[in-house]
Design a protein around this motif. Sequence first.
Motif, PDB file in Angstrom:
ATOM      1  N   ALA A  13       0.847  -1.196   0.000  1.00 19.07           N
ATOM      2  CA  ALA A  13       0.000   0.000   0.000  1.00 19.07           C
ATOM      3  C   ALA A  13       0.877   1.239   0.000  1.00 19.07           C
ATOM      4  O   ALA A  13       1.982   1.238   0.538  1.00 19.07           O
ATOM      5  N   VAL A  14       0.375   2.304  -0.613  1.00 20.73           N
ATOM      6  CA  VAL A  14       1.027   3.611  -0.515  1.00 20.73           C
ATOM      7  C   VAL A  14       0.590   4.201   0.822  1.00 20.73           C
ATOM      8  O   VAL A  14      -0.574   4.558   0.994  1.00 20.73           O
ATOM      9  N   VAL A  15       1.516   4.278   1.780  1.00 17.54           N
ATOM     10  CA  VAL A  15       1.156   4.742   3.119  1.00 17.54           C
ATOM     11  C   VAL A  15       1.755   6.088   3.486  1.00 17.54           C
ATOM     12  O   VAL A  15       1.409   6.668   4.515  1.00 17.54           O
ATOM     13  N   VAL A 128       6.395   6.100   0.460  1.00 16.77           N
ATOM     14  CA  VAL A 128       6.564   5.047   1.468  1.00 16.77           C
ATOM     15  C   VAL A 128       5.515   3.979   1.196  1.00 16.77           C
ATOM     16  O   VAL A 128       4.321   4.276   1.112  1.00 16.77           O
ATOM     17  N   LEU A 129       5.975   2.749   1.045  1.00 18.23           N
ATOM     18  CA  LEU A 129       5.093   1.611   0.798  1.00 18.23           C
ATOM     19  C   LEU A 129       5.037   0.732   2.037  1.00 18.23           C
ATOM     20  O   LEU A 129       6.069   0.473   2.674  1.00 18.23           O
ATOM     21  N   GLY A 130       3.837   0.273   2.385  1.00 16.07           N
ATOM     22  CA  GLY A 130       3.657  -0.684   3.470  1.00 16.07           C
ATOM     23  C   GLY A 130       3.482  -2.073   2.877  1.00 16.07           C
ATOM     24  O   GLY A 130       2.730  -2.248   1.922  1.00 16.07           O
ATOM     25  N   PHE A 131       4.174  -3.058   3.429  1.00 18.49           N
ATOM     26  CA  PHE A 131       4.143  -4.425   2.901  1.00 18.49           C
ATOM     27  C   PHE A 131       3.638  -5.419   3.938  1.00 18.49           C
ATOM     28  O   PHE A 131       3.807  -5.220   5.133  1.00 18.49           O
ATOM     29  N   ASP A 132       3.083  -6.491   3.431  1.00 19.10           N
ATOM     30  CA  ASP A 132       2.671  -7.619   4.268  1.00 19.10           C
ATOM     31  C   ASP A 132       1.686  -7.165   5.343  1.00 19.10           C
ATOM     32  O   ASP A 132       1.935  -7.261   6.547  1.00 19.10           O
ATOM     33  N   CYS A 133       0.559  -6.691   4.852  1.00 17.84           N
ATOM     34  CA  CYS A 133      -0.499  -6.179   5.720  1.00 17.84           C
ATOM     35  C   CYS A 133      -0.962  -7.269   6.680  1.00 17.84           C
ATOM     36  O   CYS A 133      -1.146  -8.421   6.301  1.00 17.84           O
ATOM     37  N   ARG A 134      -1.163  -6.889   7.911  1.00 16.39           N
ATOM     38  CA  ARG A 134      -1.576  -7.857   8.929  1.00 16.39           C
ATOM     39  C   ARG A 134      -3.066  -8.174   8.875  1.00 16.39           C
ATOM     40  O   ARG A 134      -3.488  -9.234   9.311  1.00 16.39           O
ATOM     41  N   TYR A 135      -3.880  -7.229   8.371  1.00 17.75           N
ATOM     42  CA  TYR A 135      -5.339  -7.397   8.392  1.00 17.75           C
ATOM     43  C   TYR A 135      -5.932  -7.000   7.049  1.00 17.75           C
ATOM     44  O   TYR A 135      -6.053  -5.818   6.753  1.00 17.75           O
ATOM     45  N   GLY A 136      -6.315  -7.958   6.236  1.00 21.68           N
ATOM     46  CA  GLY A 136      -6.967  -7.671   4.963  1.00 21.68           C
ATOM     47  C   GLY A 136      -6.000  -7.209   3.895  1.00 21.68           C
ATOM     48  O   GLY A 136      -4.791  -7.225   4.073  1.00 21.68           O
ATOM     49  N   ALA A 138      -3.720  -4.872   1.633  1.00 25.54           N
ATOM     50  CA  ALA A 138      -2.943  -3.667   1.930  1.00 25.54           C
ATOM     51  C   ALA A 138      -3.610  -2.418   1.390  1.00 25.54           C
ATOM     52  O   ALA A 138      -3.552  -1.355   2.012  1.00 25.54           O
ATOM     53  N   SER A 139      -4.271  -2.536   0.252  1.00 22.81           N
ATOM     54  CA  SER A 139      -4.898  -1.361  -0.362  1.00 22.81           C
ATOM     55  C   SER A 139      -5.938  -0.704   0.545  1.00 22.81           C
ATOM     56  O   SER A 139      -6.260   0.471   0.370  1.00 22.81           O
ATOM     57  N   ALA A 140      -6.427  -1.411   1.536  1.00 23.21           N
ATOM     58  CA  ALA A 140      -7.372  -0.823   2.494  1.00 23.21           C
ATOM     59  C   ALA A 140      -6.712   0.272   3.326  1.00 23.21           C
ATOM     60  O   ALA A 140      -7.400   1.095   3.927  1.00 23.21           O
ATOM     61  N   TYR A 141      -5.383   0.306   3.330  1.00 24.23           N
ATOM     62  CA  TYR A 141      -4.637   1.294   4.116  1.00 24.23           C
ATOM     63  C   TYR A 141      -3.937   2.328   3.235  1.00 24.23           C
ATOM     64  O   TYR A 141      -3.099   3.091   3.727  1.00 24.23           O
ATOM     65  N   ASP A 142      -4.261   2.357   1.947  1.00 25.36           N
ATOM     66  CA  ASP A 142      -3.652   3.344   1.052  1.00 25.36           C
ATOM     67  C   ASP A 142      -3.908   4.753   1.556  1.00 25.36           C
ATOM     68  O   ASP A 142      -4.966   5.063   2.123  1.00 25.36           O
ATOM     69  N   ALA A 143      -2.944   5.636   1.306  1.00 26.03           N
ATOM     70  CA  ALA A 143      -3.106   7.050   1.633  1.00 26.03           C
ATOM     71  C   ALA A 143      -4.303   7.613   0.864  1.00 26.03           C
ATOM     72  O   ALA A 143      -4.659   7.115  -0.215  1.00 26.03           O
ATOM     73  N   ALA A 144      -4.919   8.641   1.410  1.00 27.11           N
ATOM     74  CA  ALA A 144      -6.086   9.263   0.772  1.00 27.11           C
ATOM     75  C   ALA A 144      -5.749   9.819  -0.604  1.00 27.11           C
ATOM     76  O   ALA A 144      -6.633   9.974  -1.446  1.00 27.11           O
TER      77      ALA A 144
END
Length: 153
Positions: A13-15, A128-136, A138-144
């Motif tokens: 995700a783009v975080v 900044v990219l977030g990897f290996d999302c813990r819940y669902g 990763a795109s659910a946590y993308d920046a607005a």
Amino acid sequence: MVQKTVPAPHRAAVVGVIDPAAKAAATYTSGWIAMANFQQVMAIIMAGTLGASATLDAKFEQATDAAGAGAKDVVGSAITQLTKAGSDDSKQALVSLYAEDLDANNNFTHVRLSMTIATATSGASALVLGFDCRYGPASAYDAASVDEIVIVA
């Protein structure tokens, strides 16, 4: 041939973002990122054309909450300085860290990218990219600021 099982936007995700622009000498930061959501993050720092005698530094900082309480550097996360004198125009640097690299003993739970341009206005940006999302996914946590995700099936 790779088996299509999990599309990339479900894994990363783009975080955090420092938008591309000609930036005056100053420090620029992404927003605070909750590491409880990801196993690791990676920053991609991008230098455009650096101004005369300019330098570009970047590092991760950590905090105990989303407001930045107790902010301090993440040890070992600073890049080697990019410089005009070093012919570092149009270069990139990557910094990766795991959630366990934070000072968990003192309840540090959030990170942000800090990028400092010194001496002269310079083109620069960071992602900044977030990897290996813990819940669902990763795109659910993308920046607005993420406007669209296209997955070719």
